[in-house]
Design an enzyme around this catalytic site. Structure first.
Site, PDB file in Angstrom:
ATOM      1  N   ASP A  23       0.879  -1.168   0.000  1.00  0.00           N
ATOM      2  CA  ASP A  23       0.000   0.000   0.000  1.00  0.00           C
ATOM      3  C   ASP A  23       0.925   1.228   0.000  1.00  0.00           C
ATOM      4  OD1 ASP A  23      -2.454   1.544   0.580  1.00  0.00           O
ATOM      5  OD2 ASP A  23      -1.490   1.872   2.522  1.00  0.00           O
ATOM      6  N   ASP A  25      -0.192   5.194   0.846  1.00  0.00           N
ATOM      7  CA  ASP A  25      -0.488   6.229   1.848  1.00  0.00           C
ATOM      8  C   ASP A  25      -0.565   5.634   3.257  1.00  0.00           C
ATOM      9  OD1 ASP A  25      -1.240   8.845   0.283  1.00  0.00           O
ATOM     10  OD2 ASP A  25      -2.107   7.184  -0.841  1.00  0.00           O
ATOM     11  N   ASP A 188      -1.993  -0.253   5.916  1.00  0.00           N
ATOM     12  CA  ASP A 188      -2.230   0.464   7.173  1.00  0.00           C
ATOM     13  C   ASP A 188      -3.725   0.643   7.459  1.00  0.00           C
ATOM     14  OD1 ASP A 188      -2.388   2.372   4.978  1.00  0.00           O
ATOM     15  OD2 ASP A 188      -2.660   3.896   6.529  1.00  0.00           O
TER      16      ASP A 188
HETATM   17  O1  LIG Z   1      -3.593   4.009   1.382  1.00  0.00           O
HETATM   18  P1  LIG Z   1      -3.620   4.075  -0.109  1.00  0.00           P
HETATM   19  O2  LIG Z   1      -2.242   4.149  -0.718  1.00  0.00           O
HETATM   20  O3  LIG Z   1      -4.475   3.028  -0.761  1.00  0.00           O
HETATM   21  O4  LIG Z   1      -4.278   5.506  -0.511  1.00  0.00           O
HETATM   22  C1  LIG Z   1      -5.618   5.773  -0.316  1.00  0.00           C
HETATM   23  C2  LIG Z   1      -5.952   7.234  -0.188  1.00  0.00           C
HETATM   24  O5  LIG Z   1      -5.422   7.967  -1.244  1.00  0.00           O
HETATM   25  C3  LIG Z   1      -5.563   7.808   1.135  1.00  0.00           C
HETATM   26  O6  LIG Z   1      -6.292   7.241   2.190  1.00  0.00           O
HETATM   27 MG   LIG Z   2      -2.855   3.239   3.148  1.00  0.00          MG
END
Ligand SMILES: O=P(O)(O)OC[C@H](O)CO
Ligand SMILES: [Mg+2]
Length: 244
Positions: A23, A25, A188
Site C-alpha cells: 500500500d 499512503d 495500514d
Molecule cells: O492508502 P492508499 O495508498 O491506498 O491511498 C488511499 C488514499 O489515497 C488515502 O487514504
Molecule cells: Mg494506506
C-alpha cells in the site's frame, strides 16, 4: 484480538510468499496526516470535529468514495457535496503532498526485497495526479517497484475493501497472474486489510496507533512499524545482519 507486534498465526502455518504488494499512503509515505489535517480544517467550519472512527472509514478508499463517507457521516451533505469537498481540499493537499516523507523502515524493506529478487509493486487508492505529487521526492525508491496500480486505473472498478486493486496488481507481475496465496500485502488501513483478504492474500497491518485495535483482527500480522518486520517469518530472505 491481535495487538501490535503479536503474531496471530504461527509462522509454520503461513503460506510460502514469493511476491509482495505495498500500500502507499500511511504505509510507505506519511501522507495520511495531510488528509487528516485538511479534513479537520473543513469540519471546524461546521463546528464539528474529525475523529479516528471517521478516519478509519475513509482511509485507503478512492477519493470520491472517501468524500461521500465524509459528507454523509458528518451530516454536512446538504451544505457541502462530496464533489465540492474534493475541490476544496485539493488546494491544500496540492501544496502538502510534495513534502511527503517515507515511513520508518520503508526504504530498508523495499531495497532489501528488490536486492534479493523478490518481485514488489504498489497498489494504492491514490489517483495518478496525487501519486505524482506524493512521490516527487521518492522517484528512485518507487522505481524499484515492478509496477504500480493506481486508484484511477480502469481495472480498479471499486476502491478498497474491494479486491480490485490487489487482483490487478497480482496480474501484472512477470508471468502473472500470481497465485494470491503466494502474495504478502502490507497495509495500514482497515479497508485495505479487508481488500487484501478479499483477494485471498496474506496481510501484514502496520496501523496508526490511534486506530481502534478492533480493526487489527482481520490482519495476519500486526506490527507497530515496518522496522519490526522479520522477513524470515514469511519465508522471505532475512535481512543482512551487517546492514542493520
Ligand atoms: O492508502 P492508499 O495508498 O491506498 O491511498 C488511499 C488514499 O489515497 C488515502 O487514504
Ligand atoms: Mg494506506
Amino acid at each position: 484480538m491481535a495487538n501490535p507486534c503479536t503474531v496471530p498465526d504461527a509462522p509454520s502455518t503461513r503460506p510460502t510468499i514469493t511476491h509482495v504488494i505495498f500500500d502507499m499512503d500511511g504505509l510507505l509515505l506519511d501522507t495520511e496526516k495531510f488528509y487528516t489535517e485538511v479534513q479537520e480544517i473543513i469540519l471546524a467550519r461546521y463546528n464539528k470535529t474529525f475523529d479516528w472512527s471517521l478516519k478509519a472509514k475513509m482511509m485507503g478508499k478512492k477519493a470520491i468514495e472517501a468524500a461521500r463517507v465524509f459528507v454523509e457521516e458528518t451530516g454536512i451533505s446538504d451544505s457541502l457535496s462530496a464533489e465540492d469537498f474534493l475541490l476544496e481540499r485539493e488546494e491544500m493537499l496540492r501544496t502538502m503532498f510534495p513534502t511527503s516523507e517515507l515511513m520508518p523502515g520503508a526504504s530498508r524493506l523495499i531495497r532489501h526485497l528488490h536486492a534479493n529478487g523478490i518481485p514488489i509493486c504498489v497498489a494504492t487508492g491514490s489517483h495518478r495526479r496525487h501519486f505524482e505529487l506524493k512521490t516527487q521526492r521518492h522517484g528512485e525508491l518507487f522505481s524499484l517497484m515492478h509496477h504500480i496500480v493506481l486508484g484511477d486505473d480502469p481495472e480498479v472498478k471499486q476502491g478498497k475493501p474491494s479486491p480490485d486493486v490487489f487482483l490487478a496488481a497480482a496480474k501484472r507481475f512477470e508471468g502473472g497472474p500470481v497465485d494470491p496465496q503466494k502474495i504478502l500485502v502490507f497495509e495500514d488501513a482497515p479497508s485495505g486489510v479487508l481488500a487484501a483478504k478479499n483477494a485471498g492474500m496474506s496481510v501484514v497491518m502496520v496501523p496508526d496507533p490511534r486506530l481502534d485495535s478492533s480493526f487489527h483482527q482481520t490482519a495476519d500480522q500486526v506490527l507497530s512499524s515496518l522496522m519490526d518486520f522479520n522477513p524470515s517469518e514469511w519465508s522471505l530472505p532475512p535481512f543482512d545482519k551487517a546492514a542493520n
